[in-house]
Design an enzyme around this catalytic site. Sequence first.
Site, PDB file in Angstrom:
ATOM      1  N   ASN A   1      -6.272  -2.758   1.822  1.00  0.00           N
ATOM      2  CA  ASN A   1      -6.307  -4.222   1.886  1.00  0.00           C
ATOM      3  C   ASN A   1      -7.755  -4.677   1.826  1.00  0.00           C
ATOM      4  O   ASN A   1      -8.636  -4.024   2.381  1.00  0.00           O
ATOM      5  CB  ASN A   1      -5.685  -4.729   3.188  1.00  0.00           C
ATOM      6  CG  ASN A   1      -4.180  -4.638   3.193  1.00  0.00           C
ATOM      7  OD1 ASN A   1      -3.548  -4.507   2.165  1.00  0.00           O
ATOM      8  ND2 ASN A   1      -3.594  -4.683   4.375  1.00  0.00           N
TER       9      ASN A   1
ATOM     10  N   ARG B   1       0.824  -1.213   0.000  1.00  0.00           N
ATOM     11  CA  ARG B   1       0.000   0.000   0.000  1.00  0.00           C
ATOM     12  C   ARG B   1       0.857   1.261   0.000  1.00  0.00           C
ATOM     13  O   ARG B   1       0.571   2.204  -0.743  1.00  0.00           O
ATOM     14  CB  ARG B   1      -0.961   0.000   1.188  1.00  0.00           C
ATOM     15  CG  ARG B   1      -2.054  -1.058   1.052  1.00  0.00           C
ATOM     16  CD  ARG B   1      -2.899  -1.152   2.296  1.00  0.00           C
ATOM     17  NE  ARG B   1      -2.049  -1.506   3.437  1.00  0.00           N
ATOM     18  CZ  ARG B   1      -2.420  -1.458   4.696  1.00  0.00           C
ATOM     19  NH1 ARG B   1      -3.633  -1.082   5.019  1.00  0.00           N
ATOM     20  NH2 ARG B   1      -1.607  -1.809   5.663  1.00  0.00           N
TER      21      ARG B   1
END
Length: 95
Positions: free
Chosen positions: A39, A21
């Site tokens: 996520n 990320r």
Amino acid sequence: MGREVRLRIIVKGIVQGVGFRSFIRRHATALGLTGYVRNLPDGESVEIVVGGPEDSVNELIKLAKRGPPAAVVDNVEVEPYEGEWNFTGFSIRYD
């Protein structure tokens, strides 16, 4: 610059807990894109919602297919994003 596009990208593989990320946010911000990365609850995929010039979005897709060094990307699915768009920057979401 090319036309503006808005996409939803699902990246599957070893992409959680490996800095994926942060990698995406860093590159998306550098490319001047808006949206978010998060996520997904399955534990093996990440969702990227991204908008901006087509060339820059395509560059981010290439980067997502590679990921950071610890990631192992098995599959990348790309589809148009049809939702409301009110993003001003690119963020990591934790929902």
